[in-house]
Write a protein that holds these residues in place. Structure first.
Motif, PDB file in Angstrom:
ATOM      1  N   ILE A 154       0.856  -1.182   0.000  1.00  0.00           N
ATOM      2  CA  ILE A 154       0.000   0.000   0.000  1.00  0.00           C
ATOM      3  C   ILE A 154       0.886   1.224   0.000  1.00  0.00           C
ATOM      4  O   ILE A 154       2.075   1.167   0.325  1.00  0.00           O
ATOM      5  N   ASP A 155       0.320   2.354  -0.389  1.00  0.00           N
ATOM      6  CA  ASP A 155       1.050   3.614  -0.414  1.00  0.00           C
ATOM      7  C   ASP A 155       1.275   4.095   1.018  1.00  0.00           C
ATOM      8  O   ASP A 155       0.353   4.037   1.836  1.00  0.00           O
ATOM      9  N   PRO A 156       2.471   4.573   1.349  1.00  0.00           N
ATOM     10  CA  PRO A 156       2.704   5.089   2.710  1.00  0.00           C
ATOM     11  C   PRO A 156       1.779   6.232   3.103  1.00  0.00           C
ATOM     12  O   PRO A 156       1.639   6.521   4.296  1.00  0.00           O
ATOM     13  N   ASP A 157       1.146   6.869   2.128  1.00  0.00           N
ATOM     14  CA  ASP A 157       0.234   7.969   2.432  1.00  0.00           C
ATOM     15  C   ASP A 157      -1.207   7.509   2.594  1.00  0.00           C
ATOM     16  O   ASP A 157      -2.092   8.323   2.873  1.00  0.00           O
ATOM     17  N   ASP A 158      -1.476   6.210   2.400  1.00  0.00           N
ATOM     18  CA  ASP A 158      -2.818   5.696   2.637  1.00  0.00           C
ATOM     19  C   ASP A 158      -3.077   5.609   4.148  1.00  0.00           C
ATOM     20  O   ASP A 158      -2.144   5.525   4.948  1.00  0.00           O
ATOM     21  N   MET A 159      -4.350   5.592   4.527  1.00  0.00           N
ATOM     22  CA  MET A 159      -4.683   5.418   5.941  1.00  0.00           C
ATOM     23  C   MET A 159      -4.184   4.064   6.424  1.00  0.00           C
ATOM     24  O   MET A 159      -4.450   3.035   5.804  1.00  0.00           O
ATOM     25  N   ALA A 160      -3.449   4.072   7.546  1.00  0.00           N
ATOM     26  CA  ALA A 160      -2.929   2.843   8.130  1.00  0.00           C
ATOM     27  C   ALA A 160      -3.389   2.648   9.563  1.00  0.00           C
ATOM     28  O   ALA A 160      -3.384   1.530  10.068  1.00  0.00           O
ATOM     29  N   LEU A 161      -3.776   3.741  10.230  1.00  0.00           N
ATOM     30  CA  LEU A 161      -4.244   3.676  11.622  1.00  0.00           C
ATOM     31  C   LEU A 161      -5.453   4.579  11.758  1.00  0.00           C
ATOM     32  O   LEU A 161      -5.431   5.730  11.303  1.00  0.00           O
ATOM     33  N   GLY A 174     -13.316   9.685  14.618  1.00  0.00           N
ATOM     34  CA  GLY A 174     -12.318   8.826  14.003  1.00  0.00           C
ATOM     35  C   GLY A 174     -11.208   9.648  13.392  1.00  0.00           C
ATOM     36  O   GLY A 174     -11.438  10.449  12.483  1.00  0.00           O
ATOM     37  N   VAL A 175      -9.980   9.461  13.875  1.00  0.00           N
ATOM     38  CA  VAL A 175      -8.815  10.222  13.446  1.00  0.00           C
ATOM     39  C   VAL A 175      -7.972   9.330  12.542  1.00  0.00           C
ATOM     40  O   VAL A 175      -7.519   8.262  12.963  1.00  0.00           O
ATOM     41  N   MET A 176      -7.751   9.762  11.301  1.00  0.00           N
ATOM     42  CA  MET A 176      -7.056   8.947  10.305  1.00  0.00           C
ATOM     43  C   MET A 176      -5.578   9.332  10.233  1.00  0.00           C
ATOM     44  O   MET A 176      -5.241  10.510  10.082  1.00  0.00           O
ATOM     45  N   HIS A 177      -4.707   8.329  10.320  1.00  0.00           N
ATOM     46  CA  HIS A 177      -3.261   8.546  10.209  1.00  0.00           C
ATOM     47  C   HIS A 177      -2.680   7.631   9.135  1.00  0.00           C
ATOM     48  O   HIS A 177      -3.111   6.489   8.967  1.00  0.00           O
ATOM     49  N   SER A 178      -1.656   8.142   8.456  1.00  0.00           N
ATOM     50  CA  SER A 178      -0.915   7.343   7.485  1.00  0.00           C
ATOM     51  C   SER A 178       0.333   6.767   8.135  1.00  0.00           C
ATOM     52  O   SER A 178       0.801   7.243   9.175  1.00  0.00           O
ATOM     53  N   GLY A 303       0.452  17.567  22.623  1.00  0.00           N
ATOM     54  CA  GLY A 303      -0.012  16.934  21.401  1.00  0.00           C
ATOM     55  C   GLY A 303      -1.439  16.454  21.578  1.00  0.00           C
ATOM     56  O   GLY A 303      -2.117  16.788  22.552  1.00  0.00           O
ATOM     57  N   SER A 304      -1.901  15.656  20.637  1.00  0.00           N
ATOM     58  CA  SER A 304      -3.287  15.194  20.631  1.00  0.00           C
ATOM     59  C   SER A 304      -3.369  13.961  19.747  1.00  0.00           C
ATOM     60  O   SER A 304      -2.402  13.585  19.080  1.00  0.00           O
ATOM     61  N   SER A 305      -4.534  13.344  19.722  1.00  0.00           N
ATOM     62  CA  SER A 305      -4.724  12.225  18.799  1.00  0.00           C
ATOM     63  C   SER A 305      -4.511  12.677  17.359  1.00  0.00           C
ATOM     64  O   SER A 305      -4.011  11.919  16.532  1.00  0.00           O
ATOM     65  N   GLU A 306      -4.898  13.910  17.073  1.00  0.00           N
ATOM     66  CA  GLU A 306      -4.788  14.417  15.711  1.00  0.00           C
ATOM     67  C   GLU A 306      -3.351  14.761  15.327  1.00  0.00           C
ATOM     68  O   GLU A 306      -2.936  14.570  14.184  1.00  0.00           O
ATOM     69  N   HIS A 307      -2.602  15.314  16.250  1.00  0.00           N
ATOM     70  CA  HIS A 307      -1.196  15.675  16.020  1.00  0.00           C
ATOM     71  C   HIS A 307      -0.427  15.176  17.244  1.00  0.00           C
ATOM     72  O   HIS A 307      -0.293  15.896  18.225  1.00  0.00           O
ATOM     73  N   PRO A 308       0.076  13.937  17.202  1.00  0.00           N
ATOM     74  CA  PRO A 308       0.542  13.275  18.426  1.00  0.00           C
ATOM     75  C   PRO A 308       1.546  14.063  19.250  1.00  0.00           C
ATOM     76  O   PRO A 308       1.436  14.101  20.469  1.00  0.00           O
ATOM     77  N   THR A 309       2.536  14.660  18.617  1.00  0.00           N
ATOM     78  CA  THR A 309       3.482  15.487  19.363  1.00  0.00           C
ATOM     79  C   THR A 309       3.747  16.757  18.566  1.00  0.00           C
ATOM     80  O   THR A 309       4.208  16.686  17.429  1.00  0.00           O
ATOM     81  N   GLU A 359       3.546  14.750  11.227  1.00  0.00           N
ATOM     82  CA  GLU A 359       2.751  13.803  12.010  1.00  0.00           C
ATOM     83  C   GLU A 359       1.263  14.119  12.013  1.00  0.00           C
ATOM     84  O   GLU A 359       0.471  13.366  12.573  1.00  0.00           O
ATOM     85  N   LEU A 360       0.884  15.246  11.422  1.00  0.00           N
ATOM     86  CA  LEU A 360      -0.517  15.665  11.474  1.00  0.00           C
ATOM     87  C   LEU A 360      -1.415  14.640  10.782  1.00  0.00           C
ATOM     88  O   LEU A 360      -1.061  14.076   9.750  1.00  0.00           O
TER      89      LEU A 360
END
Length: 501
Positions: A154-161, A174-178, A303-309, A359-360
């Protein structure tokens, strides 16, 4: 890289990296190579069962080896890992599973007196959920010896978490991270912490939160030795630090103060612990000063779930910065401070903190939430108020978000208020944070009663227990008022209630 690519590299470089799980139920001592191999076997079987890129794999498992195996399996299959807090009841779990469309769900069989088959059954209709796998024979069969296929690319920019945070609304978000974003977070924090990359870490964070999940991915993708506990026990934590010569940890003031007190009482040697990152709750300066006197560098992060640090202190920061600031922006992260209209405030003035950086998060799973969350240019509106000092250190001065942070857990005031108002004795209610030495903050219920009605804190606790929501959201203090303070437009003056608390 994608997650699975990073994990394969880590397994080749640090196959012997130790994992220790302290648990009465699923204790474990193993190594990274074994965990990665087991996860890849499970992921191969997931792929054969039709799980593929974009599919959601829920994992409501505590700090056990099995959580790590599922994370590898999801990455192997190209699927999205969805960590879920183990204390959630059917109300929260049902919402998360339905909104995410999770196809598979992993849970314990039983944990801390909870029957997870019953919790899932109580969620009601879950049309997308195909399999619920409990730890035990069904789980073991999925990771048993067998072939390992090439990982699904998969592309590293796809949602992974996909991680859920309570935020400020009644329903979780729901917070989407790659993988690219979270691997950037791991690399940046490794550089910020220093050391040789092999520092042993003990994590008290539940892996259903972003902080806990990142501790797990740090082990999987970087091979840093990891010590886990499935339930917080301060005395056990102090013992584990001594036994495994743990060098680095993080947590809330509750975790840190409890561990130090236990070490003092039991004679544990914490001299290996060089640094402790405190986030998610107000930190008493006396606690940091006490650690400083023992040679333990304690500093804040933001930080936050959206921007961890976003910001972090470092070991070499001056003591006054460790005591009173959240550190400086980490490598690659940016901050700006705006007024209610989104315009920059003058340098040194308080404003809403807006952030950008590698990390956003990618955005919310519910796209209708994104318009209010971002300014043009991809700046995330945190909802917190602050400023930077002359040296570039962040000071948090207020909280725009209407949340309560109990031991690092975000609790929605609106959700608490909705449950309070469903009680027949209550005609008006507001939930605010009350300071607490152990948890940082706890929920204070400020209520107005119906004529001739009576209410005790035990009544409130029983009512919340019957509502089926997580226990930590239950008010721990009760204030019965003749009326709630309001402004001319009728808005409750929560700052006045907080000052009273």
């Amino acid at each position: 890289m994608s997650f699975i690519e990073a994990m394969i590299v880590a397994a080749e470089r640090a196959a012997a990296a130790p994992l220790t799980v302290a648990s009465d139920i699923r204790p474990c001592t193993t190594a990274l190579g074994e965990v990665i191999a087991a996860g890849r076997r499970m992921g191969t079987r997931m792929t054969a069962s039709g799980v593929g890129p974009g599919d959601i794999v829920g994992c409501m498992v505590p700090n056990w080896r099995e959580w790590l195996v599922v994370a590898v399996a999801a990455a192997q299959a190209g699927a999205v890992m969805l960590p879920i807090v183990t204390i959630y009841g059917a109300k929260e779990l049902g919402f998360i599973l339905r909104q995410s469309g999770a196809r598979w769900l992993f849970t314990p069989d039983h944990f801390r007196g909870v029957d997870y088959d019953r919790v899932v059954a109580d969620c009601g209709a879950l049309p997308a959920l195909e399999r619920h796998i409990a730890t035990g024979p069904a789980f073991d069969a999925l990771e048993a010896d067998g072939p390992i296929a090439d990982p699904v690319r998969i592309d590293p920019d796809d949602m992974a978490l996909l991680v859920y945070t309570s935020g400020t609304t009644a329903d979780p978000k729901g917070v989407m991270h790659s993988a690219r974003g979270l691997l950037a977070e791991l690399a940046t924090m490794q550089a910020t912490r220093g050391g040789d990359g092999n520092d042993a870490v003990i994590s008290p964070w539940p892996p259903g939160h972003v902080a806990g999940a990142l501790s797990m991915y740090r082990y999987l993708c970087q091979g840093a030795p990891l010590v886990l506990m499935d339930q917080w026990d301060a005395s056990l934590a102090a013992e584990l630090v001594e036994r495994h010569r743990v060098t680095t940890s993080s947590g809330t003031p509750f975790h840190l103060s409890g561990m130090i007190a236990a070490a003092d009482a039991n004679g544990n040697d914490l001299s290996s612990l060089r640094q402790y990152l405190v986030g998610a709750a107000p930190v008493p300066p006396s606690l940091i000063a006490r650690c400083q006197a023992q040679g333990l560098a304690v500093y804040h992060c933001y930080g936050s779930s959206e921007h961890p640090t976003v910001t972090s202190g470092v070991v070499d920061d001056p003591l006054d910065k460790q005591l009173h600031t959240e550190g400086r922006a980490i490598m690659g992260s940016e901050m700006r401070f705006v007024d209610d209209d989104g315009h920059d405030v003058a340098a040194g003035e308080d404003g809403e903190i807006c952030t950008r950086g590698p990390e956003l998060f990618m955005g919310y799973l519910d796209p209708t939430l994104n318009a209010a969350a971002f300014l043009p240019g991809g700046w995330y509106r945190t909802g917190d108020i602050g400023r930077v000092d002359a040296d570039g250190y962040l000071l948090i001065t207020d909280r725009k978000k209407d949340i309560i942070i109990r031991g690092g857990e975000n609790i929605s005031s609106k959700e608490v208020e909705a449950v309070l108002l469903s009680h027949p004795a209550i005609v008006d209610a507001a939930a605010v944070a009350a300071p607490d030495d152990r948890m940082g903050e706890v929920v204070l219920a400020c209520v107005v009663l119906a004529p001739d009605a009576a209410l005790t804190l035990d009544d409130v606790r029983n009512h919340f227990a019957g509502a089926g929501i997580a226990r930590q959201k239950t008010p721990e203090r009760l204030s019965i008022l003749p009326e709630l303070p309001r402004n001319a437009s009728g808005k409750v003056l929560k700052h006045a209630l907080r000052q009273t608390a």
